[in-house]
Design a protein around this motif. Structure first.
Motif, PDB file in Angstrom:
ATOM      1  N   TRP A  23      15.435 -11.192   1.295  1.00 11.75           N
ATOM      2  CA  TRP A  23      15.403  -9.827   0.123  1.00 11.75           C
ATOM      3  C   TRP A  23      13.556  -9.637   1.305  1.00 11.75           C
ATOM      4  O   TRP A  23      13.360  -8.624   0.816  1.00 11.75           O
ATOM      5  N   ALA A  24      12.975  -9.982   0.824  1.00 14.21           N
ATOM      6  CA  ALA A  24      11.222 -10.352   1.411  1.00 14.21           C
ATOM      7  C   ALA A  24      11.594 -10.103   3.273  1.00 14.21           C
ATOM      8  O   ALA A  24      10.796  -9.137   2.705  1.00 14.21           O
ATOM      9  N   VAL A  30      12.371  -2.632   6.717  1.00 10.67           N
ATOM     10  CA  VAL A  30      13.177  -2.021   6.069  1.00 10.67           C
ATOM     11  C   VAL A  30      12.196  -0.261   6.165  1.00 10.67           C
ATOM     12  O   VAL A  30      11.058  -0.363   4.779  1.00 10.67           O
ATOM     13  N   ASP A  31      12.584   0.707   6.075  1.00  9.91           N
ATOM     14  CA  ASP A  31      11.574   2.165   6.202  1.00  9.91           C
ATOM     15  C   ASP A  31      12.199   2.230   5.123  1.00  9.91           C
ATOM     16  O   ASP A  31      13.665   3.269   5.189  1.00  9.91           O
ATOM     17  N   PHE A  32      11.474   2.771   4.471  1.00  4.76           N
ATOM     18  CA  PHE A  32      12.154   3.903   2.978  1.00  4.76           C
ATOM     19  C   PHE A  32      11.315   5.555   3.088  1.00  4.76           C
ATOM     20  O   PHE A  32      10.193   5.313   3.657  1.00  4.76           O
ATOM     21  N   ALA A  33      12.130   6.536   2.651  1.00  8.01           N
ATOM     22  CA  ALA A  33      11.422   7.636   2.486  1.00  8.01           C
ATOM     23  C   ALA A  33      10.866   7.860   1.808  1.00  8.01           C
ATOM     24  O   ALA A  33      10.557   9.173   0.844  1.00  8.01           O
ATOM     25  N   VAL A  34       9.848   7.167   1.911  1.00  4.32           N
ATOM     26  CA  VAL A  34       8.626   7.512   0.609  1.00  4.32           C
ATOM     27  C   VAL A  34       7.556   7.744   1.025  1.00  4.32           C
ATOM     28  O   VAL A  34       7.452   6.907   2.011  1.00  4.32           O
ATOM     29  N   ASN A  35       6.699   7.888   0.618  1.00  2.00           N
ATOM     30  CA  ASN A  35       4.845   8.048   0.958  1.00  2.00           C
ATOM     31  C   ASN A  35       4.329   7.256   0.754  1.00  2.00           C
ATOM     32  O   ASN A  35       3.391   6.735   1.625  1.00  2.00           O
ATOM     33  N   SER A  38       3.732   0.880  -0.357  1.00  4.58           N
ATOM     34  CA  SER A  38       2.676  -0.601  -0.952  1.00  4.58           C
ATOM     35  C   SER A  38       3.977  -1.322  -2.218  1.00  4.58           C
ATOM     36  O   SER A  38       4.101  -2.737  -2.173  1.00  4.58           O
ATOM     37  N   PRO A  39       5.158  -0.390  -2.660  1.00  4.72           N
ATOM     38  CA  PRO A  39       5.471  -1.045  -4.226  1.00  4.72           C
ATOM     39  C   PRO A  39       6.253  -2.434  -2.622  1.00  4.72           C
ATOM     40  O   PRO A  39       6.369  -3.125  -3.748  1.00  4.72           O
ATOM     41  N   PHE A  40       6.537  -1.714  -2.028  1.00  2.00           N
ATOM     42  CA  PHE A  40       7.706  -2.359  -1.108  1.00  2.00           C
ATOM     43  C   PHE A  40       7.309  -4.072  -0.275  1.00  2.00           C
ATOM     44  O   PHE A  40       8.114  -4.834  -0.275  1.00  2.00           O
ATOM     45  N   ASP A  83       3.112 -10.903   9.120  1.00  2.00           N
ATOM     46  CA  ASP A  83       3.163  -9.568   8.808  1.00  2.00           C
ATOM     47  C   ASP A  83       2.673  -8.439   7.825  1.00  2.00           C
ATOM     48  O   ASP A  83       2.248  -7.445   7.971  1.00  2.00           O
ATOM     49  N   ALA A  84       3.814  -8.939   6.708  1.00  2.00           N
ATOM     50  CA  ALA A  84       3.513  -8.079   5.677  1.00  2.00           C
ATOM     51  C   ALA A  84       1.903  -7.845   5.542  1.00  2.00           C
ATOM     52  O   ALA A  84       1.054  -6.554   5.313  1.00  2.00           O
TER      53      ALA A  84
END
Length: 94
Positions: A23-24, A30-35, A38-40, A83-84
């Motif tokens: 999950w981490a 994965v890139d999400f379609a939001v601006n 930070s939560p991810f 990385d994160a």
């Protein structure tokens, strides 16, 4: 008999750590379609830290073969954390 039950419980917890690691890795890569990502990224960091702490806690009770798998899982956690924190969080908060 007690040692075998402890090893079985530790192997079950290793499976939980493995799922947390997957999950981490997913949340970090994965890139999400939001601006705001930070939560991810924070979720990836927390899951990787929990998984690493879980592996550290059950290391004593694991037999030799699952210890090899736990080292691979811990390596994936380390990569996710580097990385994160080193790349993605610097871009977000830097």
């Amino acid at each position: 008999m007690e040692a075998k039950r402890e090893a079985s419980f530790a192997s079950s917890l290793l499976a939980v750590a493995f799922v947390l690691t997957l999950w981490a890795l997913f949340m970090n890569n994965v890139d999400f379609a939001v601006n705001d990502d930070s939560p991810f990224v924070m979720q990836a960091v927390v899951c990787a830290l929990l998984s690493t702490a879980l592996i550290g806690g059950i290391w004593y009770w694991l037999p030799n073969t699952p210890r090899i798998l736990s080292l691979l899982v811990a390596t994936a956690n380390l990569w996710t954390l580097v990385d994160a924190v080193g790349r993605r969080m610097l871009e977000l908060y830097g």
